[in-house]
Scaffold this motif. Structure first.
Motif: not given
Lengths: 255, 323
Positions: B111-113, B117-126, B140-144
């Protein structure tokens, strides 16, 4: 415990995500397969000879095939171990991921043991390939499996010790190649140290010969667990891991 | 939330950080500003327990970085200058690994992941390999990674370095949005970044804190004061006495400071600062002409954080030379 497993799993995954693990497995399978084929070939021609001469000497699979092959494995291991351990910390330092590991709520020792364990497990996978070859001996003959098991235990202990030293060397540089070359040098030295025992009886020669990892393996290959050899490997392992911990700590001071 | 007292870090002979003190309250975004090599990264590395200080103490949420590092590490999220990514991992796999590393319970991790991922806008490349990601995505992955365990304090080392303008904008917005739940320290050498994202600013130079104030205070102090550049020349190629011109300009009502920028045989360049809310341009023009000189140039100059920054860091160098 959970942290160790987290690190170990990640490390194994890295081995198998890159060609490293497959390359090692393939290389080892080919080299070792060749050794096995040779050993069996010699065994067969020897048995034909003794049959033709009309003498039926007792032939021992353990003594003629398994033991020499385990001794060979012990030496081949010296060449493969640097390739397994060289990336452990060097790569983390180069990628900057060491900062992630060292600023996470895990202890240094958990990181070290996790990584070392992954390396030992990869070496275990290599040994599993050799066991696949031995299955043929069991299919067509009746070798004794107990000394063989002791031999494998000895190989694992030996690898554990050398991998611990390799892990330590890997913390000292950002460059995998340097870590690998240095580890290879140390492994090689720890093998050839036993040669001095052949011509020198002085105390220093005894100490040097004692440091030889391969000579400590010999009893294991015969199926003998000698506590003094087991303790030698375990001590070397602890020493290597301890040095790794000290080196990581100094990394924090200097970095 | 963060308390730093007399923090010093020495490497061999060089002093990277020299007895700095500062405090950051809960919920603030603090910009850590300084030229390259000022000691920003070193300070951050001490705060994250990556390295111990030579002297002094630092504590986060009441836990000392040297005595209770595990407690501190649990409460911080850290994004180093180069995001600590494993190129051979997929984004989701990487975030899961970091979640475990940070001690999140296994059941909560998926759930956290998803959330970060959504918060940092990387959900589309997960499901993509990190090695295949662009620089912006990596950042952004670094921030996530830094926020996955919902830390009290976020420490970001140059979070926008190497990004293109659009990505910089997005990253700043993201950092601003994180401030609600976290206390944030971010280091940068880019001034507009501080003006746009931070509440407070700590300016550091050569290992020492040279200024510490809220961004609003600093900018209002500067913005209020308008500066104009003026070039005055003597009529008919006459020699012009600098002192006389300066005196004349200083007498104009509303002028707070007159700085001589350059001067040659024909004319002198001045920069005139005025008091807040006073427009002195017309008075300056009249005064110059009435004195019988020529006014060759008169234009407003924008004063930015840049100038105070340069001034502060430059004066620091000057005092050091004197010592």
């Amino acid at each position: 415990m959970r942290n160790i497993w987290t690190i170990c799993r990640k490390e194994l995954k890295s081995y198998f995500a890159s060609p490293v693990a497959y390359l090692l497995l393939a290389m080892f399978a080919i080299i070792w397969g060749f050794f096995f084929w040779n050993a069996v070939g010699i065994f067969v021609s020897f048995s034909m000879q003794s049959q033709m001469m009309g003498r039926s000497m007792p032939m021992d699979l353990n003594e003629m095939i398994i033991r020499p092959l385990l001794m060979n494995t012990s030496v081949i291991g010296l060449f493969l171990i640097p390739m397994i351990s060289m990336r452990l910390f060097a790569e983390e330092k180069r990628q900057g991921t060491a900062e992630l590991l060292l600023t996470s709520p895990v202890r240094d020792m958990e990181i070290i043991i996790g990584k070392w364990l992954a390396a030992v497990m990869l070496y275990g996978a290599l040994l599993a390939i050799t066991a696949l070859n031995f299955i043929w001996l069991f299919a067509y003959g009746k070798p004794d499996w107990k000394p063989m098991l002791v031999g494998y235990l000895g190989l694992l202990l030996q690898a554990g010790a050398l991998l611990a030293i390799g892990t330590f060397i890997s913390t000292t540089t950002k460059n995998q190649i340097i870590a690998g070359a240095a580890t290879f040098g140390v492994c090689l030295l720890l093998w050839v140290f036993e040669w001095v025992a052949g011509y020198e009886q002085a105390a220093w020669a005894k100490v040097m010969a004692y440091m030889s990892v391969v000579s400590h393996f010999e009893p294991f290959s015969k199926g003998v667990i000698d506590t003094k050899d087991a303790i030698f490997y375990i001590t070397l392992t602890f020493f290597g891991l301890f040095m790794t911990a000290r080196s990581l700590e100094s990394l924090r001071w200097r970095a | 939330m963060i308390k730093v007292e007399g923090l010093t870090k020495r490497y061999d002979r060089t002093v990277a950080v020299n007895a700095i003190d500062f405090e950051v309250d809960k919920g603030q975004i603090v910009g850590f500003l300084g030229p390259n090599g000022a000691g920003k990264t070193t300070t951050m590395r001490i705060l994250t327990c990556f390295m111990p200080p030579t002297e002094g103490t630092a504590s986060i949420a009441g836990f000392d970085v040297q005595k209770q590092p595990q407690e501190v590490k649990r409460r911080i999220g850290y994004l180093p200058e180069t995001p600590p990514l494993y190129p051979e991992m997929e984004v989701e796999e990487y975030l899961t690994f970091v979640g475990r590393l940070k001690g999140l319970p296994s059941a909560e991790i998926p759930q956290r992941v998803k959330d970060v991922a959504e918060r940092c806008a990387v959900a589309d490349v997960r499901k993509k390999l990190i090695s295949k990601l662009s620089k912006g995505y990596r950042q952004r992955v670094g921030l996530a990674q830094a926020i996955i365990h919902n830390p009290d304090v976020l420490i970001l080392d140059e979070p926008t370095s190497g990004l293109d303008p659009k990505q910089i904008h997005e990253t700043r917005d993201l950092i601003r949005s994180l401030a609600a739940a976290h206390t944030v320290i971010l280091s940068t050498h880019i001034l507009p970044e501080v003006e746009q994202t931070c509440d407070h600013v700590i300016i550091i130079s050569r290992g020492s804190v040279v200024a510490r104030d809220s961004v609003a205070n600093l900018t209002s102090r500067l913005r209020g004061a308008e500066a104009i550049a003026v070039e005055v020349t003597g009529r008919n190629q006459d020699q012009l006495d600098v002192g006389a011109v300066r005196q004349k300009l200083e007498q104009i009502a509303g002028v707070s400071r007159v700085v001589l920028k350059s001067s040659n045989d024909h004319g002198h360049h001045f920069e005139i600062e005025s008091l807040q809310g006073r427009n002195v341009r017309a008075d300056v023009a009249r005064s110059v002409v009435e004195s019988g000189w020529d006014l060759n140039e008169l234009r407003p100059v924008a004063v930015s954080l840049e100038e105070i920054f340069l001034e502060l860091t430059a004066s620091e160098k000057a005092t050091e030379v004197k010592q």
